[in-house]
Design a protein around this motif. Structure first.
Motif, PDB file in Angstrom:
ATOM      1  N   GLU A  26     -10.986   5.797 -43.303  1.00 10.07           N
ATOM      2  CA  GLU A  26      -9.978   4.814 -43.704  1.00 10.07           C
ATOM      3  C   GLU A  26     -10.271   3.439 -43.108  1.00 10.07           C
ATOM      4  O   GLU A  26     -10.142   2.407 -43.789  1.00 10.07           O
ATOM      5  CB  GLU A  26      -8.579   5.282 -43.274  1.00 10.07           C
ATOM      6  CG  GLU A  26      -8.048   6.491 -44.039  1.00 10.07           C
ATOM      7  CD  GLU A  26      -8.630   7.802 -43.558  1.00 10.07           C
ATOM      8  OE1 GLU A  26      -9.355   7.801 -42.526  1.00 10.07           O
ATOM      9  OE2 GLU A  26      -8.397   8.835 -44.213  1.00 10.07           O
ATOM     10  N   ASP A  27     -10.683   3.409 -41.841  1.00 12.78           N
ATOM     11  CA  ASP A  27     -11.032   2.132 -41.202  1.00 12.78           C
ATOM     12  C   ASP A  27     -12.191   1.450 -41.938  1.00 12.78           C
ATOM     13  O   ASP A  27     -12.151   0.244 -42.204  1.00 12.78           O
ATOM     14  CB  ASP A  27     -11.446   2.350 -39.741  1.00 12.78           C
ATOM     15  CG  ASP A  27     -10.273   2.738 -38.852  1.00 12.78           C
ATOM     16  OD1 ASP A  27      -9.123   2.453 -39.226  1.00 12.78           O
ATOM     17  OD2 ASP A  27     -10.520   3.339 -37.796  1.00 12.78           O
ATOM     18  N   LEU A  28     -13.208   2.230 -42.245  1.00 14.65           N
ATOM     19  CA  LEU A  28     -14.385   1.660 -42.894  1.00 14.65           C
ATOM     20  C   LEU A  28     -14.065   1.194 -44.315  1.00 14.65           C
ATOM     21  O   LEU A  28     -14.641   0.215 -44.805  1.00 14.65           O
ATOM     22  CB  LEU A  28     -15.525   2.670 -42.901  1.00 14.65           C
ATOM     23  CG  LEU A  28     -16.120   2.973 -41.520  1.00 14.65           C
ATOM     24  CD1 LEU A  28     -17.106   4.135 -41.588  1.00 14.65           C
ATOM     25  CD2 LEU A  28     -16.810   1.739 -40.953  1.00 14.65           C
ATOM     26  N   TYR A  29     -13.140   1.884 -44.974  1.00 15.90           N
ATOM     27  CA  TYR A  29     -12.753   1.430 -46.310  1.00 15.90           C
ATOM     28  C   TYR A  29     -11.990   0.103 -46.224  1.00 15.90           C
ATOM     29  O   TYR A  29     -12.168  -0.780 -47.068  1.00 15.90           O
ATOM     30  CB  TYR A  29     -11.905   2.485 -47.010  1.00 15.90           C
ATOM     31  CG  TYR A  29     -11.578   2.101 -48.444  1.00 15.90           C
ATOM     32  CD1 TYR A  29     -12.584   2.046 -49.405  1.00 15.90           C
ATOM     33  CD2 TYR A  29     -10.278   1.781 -48.828  1.00 15.90           C
ATOM     34  CE1 TYR A  29     -12.310   1.679 -50.708  1.00 15.90           C
ATOM     35  CE2 TYR A  29      -9.996   1.409 -50.127  1.00 15.90           C
ATOM     36  CZ  TYR A  29     -11.016   1.357 -51.073  1.00 15.90           C
ATOM     37  OH  TYR A  29     -10.729   0.977 -52.364  1.00 15.90           O
ATOM     38  N   ARG A  82     -24.098  12.048 -37.991  1.00 12.71           N
ATOM     39  CA  ARG A  82     -24.816  11.265 -38.987  1.00 12.71           C
ATOM     40  C   ARG A  82     -23.781  10.558 -39.856  1.00 12.71           C
ATOM     41  O   ARG A  82     -22.694  11.095 -40.092  1.00 12.71           O
ATOM     42  CB  ARG A  82     -25.709  12.147 -39.878  1.00 12.71           C
ATOM     43  CG  ARG A  82     -26.941  12.688 -39.182  1.00 12.71           C
ATOM     44  CD  ARG A  82     -27.954  11.589 -38.892  1.00 12.71           C
ATOM     45  NE  ARG A  82     -29.178  12.083 -38.281  1.00 12.71           N
ATOM     46  CZ  ARG A  82     -29.379  12.184 -36.988  1.00 12.71           C
ATOM     47  NH1 ARG A  82     -28.408  11.864 -36.145  1.00 12.71           N
ATOM     48  NH2 ARG A  82     -30.522  12.619 -36.516  1.00 12.71           N
ATOM     49  N   SER A  83     -24.114   9.386 -40.353  1.00 15.27           N
ATOM     50  CA  SER A  83     -23.173   8.643 -41.192  1.00 15.27           C
ATOM     51  C   SER A  83     -23.925   7.793 -42.204  1.00 15.27           C
ATOM     52  O   SER A  83     -25.108   7.495 -42.031  1.00 15.27           O
ATOM     53  CB  SER A  83     -22.281   7.741 -40.324  1.00 15.27           C
ATOM     54  OG  SER A  83     -23.069   6.778 -39.638  1.00 15.27           O
ATOM     55  N   ASN A  84     -23.221   7.430 -43.266  1.00 18.41           N
ATOM     56  CA  ASN A  84     -23.789   6.525 -44.255  1.00 18.41           C
ATOM     57  C   ASN A  84     -22.665   5.743 -44.926  1.00 18.41           C
ATOM     58  O   ASN A  84     -21.606   6.292 -45.223  1.00 18.41           O
ATOM     59  CB  ASN A  84     -24.591   7.296 -45.309  1.00 18.41           C
ATOM     60  CG  ASN A  84     -25.603   6.413 -46.026  1.00 18.41           C
ATOM     61  OD1 ASN A  84     -26.053   5.411 -45.471  1.00 18.41           O
ATOM     62  ND2 ASN A  84     -25.974   6.773 -47.233  1.00 18.41           N
ATOM     63  N   PHE A  85     -22.916   4.447 -45.127  1.00 20.04           N
ATOM     64  CA  PHE A  85     -21.928   3.521 -45.675  1.00 20.04           C
ATOM     65  C   PHE A  85     -22.619   2.781 -46.818  1.00 20.04           C
ATOM     66  O   PHE A  85     -23.553   2.007 -46.591  1.00 20.04           O
ATOM     67  CB  PHE A  85     -21.492   2.560 -44.560  1.00 20.04           C
ATOM     68  CG  PHE A  85     -20.331   1.672 -44.898  1.00 20.04           C
ATOM     69  CD1 PHE A  85     -19.455   1.967 -45.918  1.00 20.04           C
ATOM     70  CD2 PHE A  85     -20.115   0.516 -44.155  1.00 20.04           C
ATOM     71  CE1 PHE A  85     -18.372   1.142 -46.198  1.00 20.04           C
ATOM     72  CE2 PHE A  85     -19.041  -0.324 -44.423  1.00 20.04           C
ATOM     73  CZ  PHE A  85     -18.164   0.001 -45.448  1.00 20.04           C
ATOM     74  N   VAL A  86     -22.209   3.066 -48.061  1.00 19.71           N
ATOM     75  CA  VAL A  86     -22.874   2.530 -49.243  1.00 19.71           C
ATOM     76  C   VAL A  86     -21.870   1.728 -50.064  1.00 19.71           C
ATOM     77  O   VAL A  86     -20.767   2.201 -50.332  1.00 19.71           O
ATOM     78  CB  VAL A  86     -23.457   3.670 -50.115  1.00 19.71           C
ATOM     79  CG1 VAL A  86     -24.150   3.098 -51.344  1.00 19.71           C
ATOM     80  CG2 VAL A  86     -24.415   4.528 -49.300  1.00 19.71           C
ATOM     81  N   ILE A  95     -18.930   4.171 -50.889  1.00 17.39           N
ATOM     82  CA  ILE A  95     -19.112   5.567 -50.490  1.00 17.39           C
ATOM     83  C   ILE A  95     -19.240   5.599 -48.974  1.00 17.39           C
ATOM     84  O   ILE A  95     -20.098   4.925 -48.401  1.00 17.39           O
ATOM     85  CB  ILE A  95     -20.366   6.181 -51.138  1.00 17.39           C
ATOM     86  CG1 ILE A  95     -20.227   6.189 -52.663  1.00 17.39           C
ATOM     87  CG2 ILE A  95     -20.612   7.595 -50.609  1.00 17.39           C
ATOM     88  CD1 ILE A  95     -21.502   6.615 -53.378  1.00 17.39           C
ATOM     89  N   ILE A  96     -18.391   6.379 -48.324  1.00 16.43           N
ATOM     90  CA  ILE A  96     -18.398   6.492 -46.862  1.00 16.43           C
ATOM     91  C   ILE A  96     -18.559   7.959 -46.494  1.00 16.43           C
ATOM     92  O   ILE A  96     -17.751   8.802 -46.904  1.00 16.43           O
ATOM     93  CB  ILE A  96     -17.099   5.944 -46.254  1.00 16.43           C
ATOM     94  CG1 ILE A  96     -16.892   4.487 -46.667  1.00 16.43           C
ATOM     95  CG2 ILE A  96     -17.107   6.072 -44.737  1.00 16.43           C
ATOM     96  CD1 ILE A  96     -15.488   3.997 -46.444  1.00 16.43           C
ATOM     97  N   LEU A  97     -19.586   8.273 -45.736  1.00 17.88           N
ATOM     98  CA  LEU A  97     -19.833   9.650 -45.310  1.00 17.88           C
ATOM     99  C   LEU A  97     -19.966   9.694 -43.794  1.00 17.88           C
ATOM    100  O   LEU A  97     -20.808   9.012 -43.220  1.00 17.88           O
ATOM    101  CB  LEU A  97     -21.109  10.188 -45.953  1.00 17.88           C
ATOM    102  CG  LEU A  97     -21.122  10.272 -47.484  1.00 17.88           C
ATOM    103  CD1 LEU A  97     -22.507  10.669 -47.974  1.00 17.88           C
ATOM    104  CD2 LEU A  97     -20.088  11.266 -47.981  1.00 17.88           C
TER     105      LEU A  97
END
Length: 317
Positions: A26-29, A82-86, A95-97
């Motif tokens: 939610e923060d990253l969005y 691991r994370s990914n922010f696209v 896309i947030i993983l």
């Protein structure tokens, strides 16, 4: 019968900026929406950030494209996650993983999600369950050429593959001898020869069928308990395989000092054994084995049972 190990505890501020901030999807969005409306950074500055300056890298973003639309992204990872922010800014796609294991390929998941969004081909993996006695037939080392090999092991009840210089990845059984390597978007096939033995591996990837032949490895000793130390440029102290029992490797009458050691395959850190439980059972990439008393030792590396490798270190009287 799955293997469960206690996770290692890490201090989050240790990696500084890479690990000292806690966040959520939610923060990253919210961060994404703030960038979209230029409330955090100006449009002019973001245009610079989204421009490739070196090897598809802008200012803090990897720059790629799909269907002619610019993708800005960044992945992250360290011990335990691991994370990914696209993002596709012009389409307001985000896309947030976030993943709390360190062996997940979140970039591949992101790619498949983008393929779904843009109606491009993608594969949903499926898997059949195979017993360890079946998987054990494929365990070993397969060489494509003198500089590229594939190492096949068993990882928590599944087959795992590791190519020279690459990370290990679990492969999913679609047939008894046919496995999907999701990370590489390819397949591994183990054909049986006329004698009923699996001495070959066929790598199906990118329209190519690459044949790798089984070979039998050498094992060596490394560590500061040995005269070699941890020196990379000097070959490991080699074991000799028993002539009557394949998989039994012996190193006799070796002088050791107090310190630590490990077992390595072909002088290569990609395959090494230690001992996590101090129980004489070998663990792939396990902890260093401690030698507490200097002296002359006989060491046996027992790989006759690929499911339960073990070792012994005995001091001579």
């Amino acid at each position: 019968d799955e293997i469960k190990n206690e996770a290692v505890e890490y201090d989050p501020p240790g990696p500084f900026a890479a690990g000292a901030i806690y966040s959520t999807v939610e923060d990253l969005y919210k961060f994404h929406k703030g960038l979209q409306t230029f409330k955090i950074v100006t449009k002019k500055t973001l245009e610079k950030a989204y421009t490739s300056f070196k090897n598809n890298y802008g200012y803090g973003w990897m720059i790629n494209s799909i269907e002619g639309k610019k993708i800005v992204s960044h992945s992250g990872g360290a011990a335990g996650y691991r994370s990914n922010f696209v993002r596709i800014p012009k389409e307001d796609i985000c896309i947030i993983l976030l993943n709390n294991t360190e062996n997940a390929n979140v970039e591949l998941v992101s790619k498949n999600l983008l393929n779904i969004i843009f109606d491009k081909p993608y594969k949903i993996p499926f898997e059949i369950k195979l017993g360890k006695e079946v998987l054990a037939k494929y365990v070993g080392c397969y060489a494509v050429n003198p500089t590229f090999s594939m190492y096949i092991t068993i990882d928590n009840g599944r087959l795992a593959a590791q190519a020279t210089g690459q990370q290990k990845g679990v492969v999913l059984a679609e047939k008894e001898n046919y496995f999907f390597a999701e990370d590489a978007n390819g397949f591994l096939e183990f054909p049986k020869d006329d004698n009923g033995v699996y001495n070959e591996l066929i790598i199906h990837q990118g329209g190519q069928n690459i044949i790798a032949k089984r070979f039998y490895p050498t094992w060596g000793l490394i560590g500061n308990a040995t005269s070699k130390g941890w020196e990379e440029n000097i070959p490991d102290i080699k074991f000799t395989e028993d002539t009557l029992k394949n998989g039994l490797w012996i190193l006799a009458n070796i002088k050791l000092s107090t310190g630590e050691l490990k077992f390595r395959f072909n002088n290569d850190w990609n395959i090494n054994y230690g001992d996590n439980g101090n129980d004489k059972a070998l663990d792939l990439f396990g902890n260093n084995i401690k030698i507490t008393e200097a002296g002359t030792y006989d060491i046996v590396l027992d790989l006759t049972d690929v499911l339960m490798p073990k070792y012994s270190v005995k001091k001579r009287l």
